[in-house]
Design an enzyme around this catalytic site. Structure first.
Site, PDB file in Angstrom:
ATOM      1  N   GLU A 171       4.067 105.979 108.070  1.00 37.70           N
ATOM      2  CA  GLU A 171       4.972 104.922 108.509  1.00 37.70           C
ATOM      3  C   GLU A 171       5.120 103.902 107.380  1.00 37.70           C
ATOM      4  O   GLU A 171       4.115 103.483 106.792  1.00 37.70           O
ATOM      5  CB  GLU A 171       4.371 104.223 109.730  1.00 37.70           C
ATOM      6  CG  GLU A 171       5.324 104.181 110.907  1.00 37.70           C
ATOM      7  CD  GLU A 171       4.804 103.260 111.975  1.00 37.70           C
ATOM      8  OE1 GLU A 171       5.490 102.259 112.247  1.00 37.70           O
ATOM      9  OE2 GLU A 171       3.709 103.525 112.498  1.00 37.70           O
ATOM     10  N   ASP A 216       9.888 104.614  96.632  1.00 41.43           N
ATOM     11  CA  ASP A 216      10.502 103.788  97.668  1.00 41.43           C
ATOM     12  C   ASP A 216      11.657 103.056  97.012  1.00 41.43           C
ATOM     13  O   ASP A 216      11.502 102.427  95.958  1.00 41.43           O
ATOM     14  CB  ASP A 216       9.520 102.811  98.313  1.00 41.43           C
ATOM     15  CG  ASP A 216      10.025 102.414  99.702  1.00 41.43           C
ATOM     16  OD1 ASP A 216      10.086 103.297 100.582  1.00 41.43           O
ATOM     17  OD2 ASP A 216      10.392 101.244  99.903  1.00 41.43           O
TER      18      ASP A 216
HETATM   19  O1  LIG Z   1      23.179 105.829  97.378  1.00 39.95           O
HETATM   20  C1  LIG Z   1      21.999 105.862  97.127  1.00 39.95           C
HETATM   21  N1  LIG Z   1      21.606 106.354  95.913  1.00 39.95           N
HETATM   22  C2  LIG Z   1      20.335 106.367  95.512  1.00 39.95           C
HETATM   23  O2  LIG Z   1      20.013 106.824  94.412  1.00 39.95           O
HETATM   24  C3  LIG Z   1      19.394 105.829  96.427  1.00 39.95           C
HETATM   25  N2  LIG Z   1      18.091 105.654  96.370  1.00 39.95           N
HETATM   26  C4  LIG Z   1      17.732 105.113  97.539  1.00 39.95           C
HETATM   27  N3  LIG Z   1      18.789 104.940  98.332  1.00 39.95           N
HETATM   28  C5  LIG Z   1      18.838 104.411  99.694  1.00 39.95           C
HETATM   29  O3  LIG Z   1      17.567 103.933 100.028  1.00 39.95           O
HETATM   30  C6  LIG Z   1      16.932 104.802 100.965  1.00 39.95           C
HETATM   31  C7  LIG Z   1      15.537 105.090 100.510  1.00 39.95           C
HETATM   32  O4  LIG Z   1      14.586 104.769 101.501  1.00 39.95           O
HETATM   33  P1  LIG Z   1      13.115 105.337 101.320  1.00 39.95           P
HETATM   34  O5  LIG Z   1      12.664 105.037  99.925  1.00 39.95           O
HETATM   35  O6  LIG Z   1      12.269 104.951 102.429  1.00 39.95           O
HETATM   36  O7  LIG Z   1      13.339 106.926 101.341  1.00 39.95           O
HETATM   37  P2  LIG Z   1      13.617 107.905 102.552  1.00 39.95           P
HETATM   38  O8  LIG Z   1      13.093 107.346 103.829  1.00 39.95           O
HETATM   39  O9  LIG Z   1      15.044 108.306 102.516  1.00 39.95           O
HETATM   40  O10 LIG Z   1      12.729 109.168 102.117  1.00 39.95           O
HETATM   41  P3  LIG Z   1      11.143 109.174 101.790  1.00 39.95           P
HETATM   42  O11 LIG Z   1      11.020 109.296 100.302  1.00 39.95           O
HETATM   43  O12 LIG Z   1      10.565 107.899 102.301  1.00 39.95           O
HETATM   44  O13 LIG Z   1      10.623 110.399 102.472  1.00 39.95           O
HETATM   45  C8  LIG Z   1      17.752 106.071 100.951  1.00 39.95           C
HETATM   46  O14 LIG Z   1      17.644 106.805 102.170  1.00 39.95           O
HETATM   47  C9  LIG Z   1      19.124 105.536 100.681  1.00 39.95           C
HETATM   48  O15 LIG Z   1      19.666 104.996 101.849  1.00 39.95           O
HETATM   49  C10 LIG Z   1      19.827 105.374  97.671  1.00 39.95           C
HETATM   50  N4  LIG Z   1      21.120 105.404  98.030  1.00 39.95           N
HETATM   51 MG   LIG Z   2      11.347 106.391 103.802  1.00 40.76          MG
END
Ligand SMILES: O=c1[nH]c(=O)c2ncn([C@@H]3O[C@H](COP(=O)(O)OP(=O)(O)OP(=O)(O)O)[C@@H](O)[C@H]3O)c2[nH]1
Ligand SMILES: [Mg+2]
EC number: 3.6.1.66
Length: 207
Positions: free
Chosen positions: A41, A70
């Protein structure tokens, strides 16, 4: 085998890491390859705290070096939102399209000059017995009034990258990997990773 584990379940991130690491002679594994890794989480208050949480929990469980990412979008006119909530901005089901619609709706009366924004990424690398270190990168741009392009993931279609004069989703993957928040954080992490992997007898094929 030369292998790097990324503690992510996000396929868009995984593709970007694969492209970068494959060019350096490494295979990439993600949590989708390790179903036994715990679903963590994201309770931290910052990108950094969440990246550390994700890297350490996976590294503890797998007993191997793990990198976590992140990241998110900060929109100035929204006081930095969606920030750490980027993935779940429009709800916990993590729908990229709904997230974009929510941001566009919140910005509908905001003029172009005030639509400045940036992507941020914090990478945490956790090494069993070797602690955890973090590295950050950012990429400046503006939020477009509508979607442009089909590459990338997340908010890429509405993020106009100042340095490229195109939306992130209009860039080829190799172009995004030159200027992205993720690529910049990875550049900083590279030296640490290189030292650690070489200690384990891996070869680093620098491109
Ligand atoms: O247009 C985008 N280009 C990018 O290059 C990019 N990098 C991050 N993001 C946004 O930020 C969230 C990360 O959240 P986050 O770090 O918690 O990851 P996540 O929950 O998707 O996966 P996990 O790595 O945690 O498993 C993502 O879902 C996206 O909405 C991006 N959007
Ligand atoms: Mg995430």
């Amino acid at each position: 085998m030369n292998e790097v584990i990324i503690a992510t379940k996000n396929k868009g991130k995984a593709k970007e890491f694969e492209r970068i690491f494959n060019a350096r002679g490494f295979d990439v594994k993600t949590l989708l390859d390790y179903p036994e890794a715990p679903d963590i989480e994201e309770t931290g208050a910052t990108f950094e705290e969440n990246a550390i949480l994700k890297a350490e929990s996976a590294s503890d469980r797998l007993g191997k070096m793990v990198i976590a990412d992140d990241s998110g979008l900060e929109v100035d006119a929204l006081g930095g939102r969606p920030g750490i909530y980027s993935a779940r901005y429009a709800g916990t089901e993590k729908n990229d399209d709904a997230n974009i619609d929510k941001v566009l709706d919140e910005l509908k009366d905001v003029p172009a000059a005030e639509r400045t924004a940036r992507f941020r990424c914090v990478l945490a690398v956790s090494i069993p017995g070797g602690g955890t270190q973090t590295f950050s990168g950012s990429c400046e741009g503006r939020i477009l009034p509508e979607r442009r392009g089909t590459n990338g993931f997340g908010y890429d279609p509405v993020f106009y990258a100042d340095e490229m004069n195109r939306s992130m989703a209009e860039l080829e993957p190799a172009e995004k990997n030159k200027i992205s928040h993720r690529a910049r954080a990875l550049e900083k992490l590279e030296q640490t990773l290189l030292t650690s992997l070489e200690k384990d007898g891996h070869q680093w094929a620098k491109s």
